[in-house]
Design an enzyme around this catalytic site. Structure first.
Site, PDB file in Angstrom:
ATOM      1  N   LEU A 184       0.812  -1.225   0.000  1.00  0.00           N
ATOM      2  CA  LEU A 184       0.000   0.000   0.000  1.00  0.00           C
ATOM      3  C   LEU A 184       0.843   1.272   0.000  1.00  0.00           C
ATOM      4  CD1 LEU A 184      -2.763  -0.847   2.644  1.00  0.00           C
ATOM      5  CD2 LEU A 184      -3.037  -0.610   0.174  1.00  0.00           C
ATOM      6  N   GLY A 185       2.149   1.099   0.102  1.00  0.00           N
ATOM      7  CA  GLY A 185       3.011   2.280   0.153  1.00  0.00           C
ATOM      8  C   GLY A 185       3.254   2.744   1.583  1.00  0.00           C
ATOM      9  N   ASP A 218      -0.675 -10.869  10.616  1.00  0.00           N
ATOM     10  CA  ASP A 218       0.304 -11.898  10.241  1.00  0.00           C
ATOM     11  C   ASP A 218       0.827 -12.541  11.524  1.00  0.00           C
ATOM     12  OD1 ASP A 218       0.111 -10.887   7.707  1.00  0.00           O
ATOM     13  OD2 ASP A 218       2.070  -9.898   7.691  1.00  0.00           O
ATOM     14  N   CYS A 259      30.591  -1.967  -9.014  1.00  0.00           N
ATOM     15  CA  CYS A 259      30.965  -3.161  -8.254  1.00  0.00           C
ATOM     16  C   CYS A 259      31.282  -4.333  -9.190  1.00  0.00           C
ATOM     17  CB  CYS A 259      29.887  -3.490  -7.229  1.00  0.00           C
ATOM     18  SG  CYS A 259      30.571  -4.359  -5.816  1.00  0.00           S
ATOM     19  N   GLU A 265      35.609 -15.724  -8.313  1.00  0.00           N
ATOM     20  CA  GLU A 265      34.203 -15.911  -7.938  1.00  0.00           C
ATOM     21  C   GLU A 265      33.509 -16.858  -8.932  1.00  0.00           C
ATOM     22  OE1 GLU A 265      31.814 -12.316  -7.762  1.00  0.00           O
ATOM     23  OE2 GLU A 265      30.110 -13.407  -6.938  1.00  0.00           O
ATOM     24  N   HIS A 319      29.347   1.382  -4.282  1.00  0.00           N
ATOM     25  CA  HIS A 319      27.972   1.580  -4.778  1.00  0.00           C
ATOM     26  C   HIS A 319      27.548   3.038  -4.598  1.00  0.00           C
ATOM     27  CE1 HIS A 319      26.838  -2.662  -5.397  1.00  0.00           C
ATOM     28  NE2 HIS A 319      27.728  -2.886  -4.439  1.00  0.00           N
ATOM     29  N   GLU A 354      25.164   4.509  -5.815  1.00  0.00           N
ATOM     30  CA  GLU A 354      23.694   4.666  -5.852  1.00  0.00           C
ATOM     31  C   GLU A 354      23.079   4.839  -4.464  1.00  0.00           C
ATOM     32  OE1 GLU A 354      25.358   1.904  -6.624  1.00  0.00           O
ATOM     33  OE2 GLU A 354      24.246   0.066  -6.187  1.00  0.00           O
TER      34      GLU A 354
HETATM   35  N1  GLN Z   1      30.208 -10.458  -6.591  1.00  0.00           N
HETATM   36  C1  GLN Z   1      31.176  -9.419  -6.483  1.00  0.00           C
HETATM   37  C2  GLN Z   1      31.928  -9.480  -5.155  1.00  0.00           C
HETATM   38  O1  GLN Z   1      31.455 -10.080  -4.218  1.00  0.00           O
HETATM   39  C3  GLN Z   1      30.561  -8.066  -6.683  1.00  0.00           C
HETATM   40  C4  GLN Z   1      29.557  -7.696  -5.639  1.00  0.00           C
HETATM   41  C5  GLN Z   1      28.627  -6.601  -6.046  1.00  0.00           C
HETATM   42  O2  GLN Z   1      28.511  -6.273  -7.222  1.00  0.00           O
HETATM   43  N2  GLN Z   1      27.929  -6.020  -5.100  1.00  0.00           N
HETATM   44  O3  GLN Z   1      32.972  -8.923  -5.024  1.00  0.00           O
END
Ligand code: GLN
Length: 533
Positions: free
Chosen positions: A15-16, A148, A383, A407, A509, A511
């Site tokens: 609902l926001g 809930d 990243c 990775e 990041h 963002e």
């Molecule tokens: N998978 C990569 C790492 O763990 C990049 C992680 C990400 O993009 N947040 O380093």
């Protein structure tokens, strides 16, 4: 003394509630009060860090390195305050802490129970948010809907807080749905009545109702809700559907929700300063042009998985007065040889490769980066996006054909991206990444230096792997510039290609720090570069 606003939800989810909580916080802040926000999530994960983004959406990271619910991103973007470890509390966190205390012997022989041990722990988290933030008012959103099973202990703790602190220090906002039913062609109050009944069964009488409805509910519906729910008619607030979410705080302001709260708190009603917000709404509603940005990721079927990235692109768009149309591209689909990249990116002014985990879709992202590099299309890598930009460069420019990250390929011969030594011994997956703020030093004369206009920055991180410094020289020789470094640990934070129109990528990041009225520098310059195609 700190005052507490609690925001609960009823009838249905979605609902926001988060936007309502943020809007209330924004309005109280605009009246000169120091606010802080917090979210309770009833699930048993200690934090959302280990959850699949397809299920749960993005993991938002706070400056102090906590992995939290994406709603905290909305909070920070609305109230422009940095939140912290007290801002996202899950059932998992609460139970873990109680069980740890029990094992430690802290309960001195008592039988450990839901009430008072779990509820005390929850109450402490509310009070801790007040103390550590020094806020005048803490706004806490309770995830899920009232009724809930999972959220019952939280509701019970709030009932105790209401009793302990009294009505001049607590305010309960209940968000509900007032649906329009075709046929009878009217708005219906029964779902709200039932949900308030549920809340009252648990001992909480809401102070205000926020009713999501397709249009203004009108006097008679408000009177009815007031009567059946024991809420003053002035405190029945409409939350109608809007074109852009930034209008929501202003809608509530017009219905005086902030004044109602401050009156109950017996706090002075100072003048609200909302001009900056009204200007933002004006900008957003009157954007002149539009551009397309390709976002290449593997969770694109759920846009919430990239919510902060998408928001940051839009923020930069506001600055340049353009609407950003995101071309959501599933990286796995780019892997097929049949895919014509020219066709895929034909309308895209810029390409962004955001963060991610695991090996699925990696080669598709690398193809997209190669396409951006070779065709001089503005590129921003974040990243994993930076790690892949480096791998792409190593493979296709430096001739290290098997360059990869451990990775995806634990035995690769050329681990351009590798685990840091202190990560190698880690067994627990949750909360052990490199998380939160780390300093980055920017080299003079670089694109990064121009973007940030300073040589020391703090940005938030969430990753386990790092650029392997052994390969630095080879890449530098071919033209890659390592423009941002964490000097303490000698880790690469930003890379760029000066020969390209706009090619930059970062290990952090950006963002998470972007705001609608203040786009993050790397998004700002990326959109600016994308504008002149
Ligand atoms: N998978 C990569 C790492 O763990 C990049 C992680 C990400 O993009 N947040 O380093």
């Amino acid at each position: 003394m700190t005052k507490y606003v609690f925001v609960t939800g009823g009838v249905v989810s979605g609902l926001g509630k988060g936007i309502t909580a943020s809007s209330i916080a924004l309005l109280l802040k605009s009246r000169g009060y120091k606010v802080f926000m917090q979210k309770f999530d009833p699930y048993f994960n200690v934090d959302p860090g280990t959850m699949n983004p397809i299920q749960h959406g993005e993991v938002f990271v706070t400056y102090d390195g906590h992995e939290t619910d994406l709603d905290l991103g909305h909070y920070e973007r609305f109230i422009d305050e940095e939140l912290n470890f007290t801002s996202n509390i899950t059932s998992g966190k609460i139970y873990k802490s109680v069980i740890d205390k029990e094992r430690h012997g802290d309960y001195l022989g008592a039988t450990v129970q839901m009430v008072p041990h779990i509820t005390n722990e929850i109450k402490n988290k509310v009070y801790e948010a007040g103390v550590t933030s020094g806020a005048d008012i803490v706004i806490t959103e309770i995830g899920g809907t009232v009724g809930d099973i999972e959220s019952q202990s939280f509701i019970e703790a709030l009932r105790q807080i209401q009793y302990e602190k009294g009505s001049t220090n607590t305010f309960f906002v209940h968000c509900t749905l007032v649906p329009f039913i075709y046929g009878s062609n009217e708005l219906k109050t029964k779902p709200t009545q039932n949900s308030v009944k549920d809340l009252r069964n648990m001992g909480i009488r809401p102070d205000a109702l926020v009713c999501r409805a397709p249009y203004d509910t009108g006097e008679s519906i408000k009177n009815k809700l007031s009567l059946f729910c024991s809420v003053p008619v002035s405190n029945v607030i409409d939350s109608i559907d809007v074109k852009n979410i930034y209008e929501i705080p202003i809608n509530y302001y017009k219905q005086k929700i902030d004044e109602i709260i401050l009156k109950q708190f017996e706090l002075p009603i100072k003048k609200a300063n909302l001009t900056y917000w009204e200007n933002l709404i004006d900008t957003v509603n009157n954007l002149k042009g539009e551009i397309e940005i390709a976002l290449v990721g593997k969770y694109v079927e759920l846009h919430d998985a990239y919510i902060s990235v998408a928001e940051s692109l839009r923020h930069a768009g506001y600055k340049y007065n353009v609407k950003i149309n995101i071309n959501w591209i599933d990286s796995e689909e780019l892997e097929s040889d049949k895919k014509n990249l020219k066709e895929v990116f034909k309308n895209s002014n810029g390409i962004i490769v955001p963060g991610g985990f695991g090996s699925r879709g990696i080669e598709g992202k690398i193809k997209a980066i190669k396409y951006a590099r070779e065709n001089n299309i503005p590129f921003l890598g974040i990243c994993l996006g930076m790690q892949l930009a480096v791998i792409e460069f190593a493979r296709n420019v430096c001739g290290i054909k098997d360059a990869s990250s451990t990775e995806f390929d634990s035995t690769c011969e050329n681990p351009i991206i590798d685990l840091m030594a202190d990560q190698k011994s880690i067994v627990n997956m949750g909360g052990t990444l490199r998380l939160g703020n780390y300093e980055c030093t920017i080299s003079k004369g670089t694109l990064a230096a121009k973007d940030y206009n300073t040589d020391k920055i703090l940005e938030r991180h969430r990753h386990r792997y790092e650029f392997n410094n052994k390969y630095k020289e080879i890449l530098e020789k071919k033209g890659m510039v390592f423009s941002g470094i964490n000097e303490k640990a000698n880790l690469v934070e930003i890379i760029e290609l000066p020969s390209h129109k706009h090619f930059i990528a970062c290990q952090f990041h950006p963002e998470f720090k972007s705001r609608p009225t203040r786009p993050a520098p790397l998004f700002d310059s990326f959109i600016k570069a994308s504008l002149d195609k």
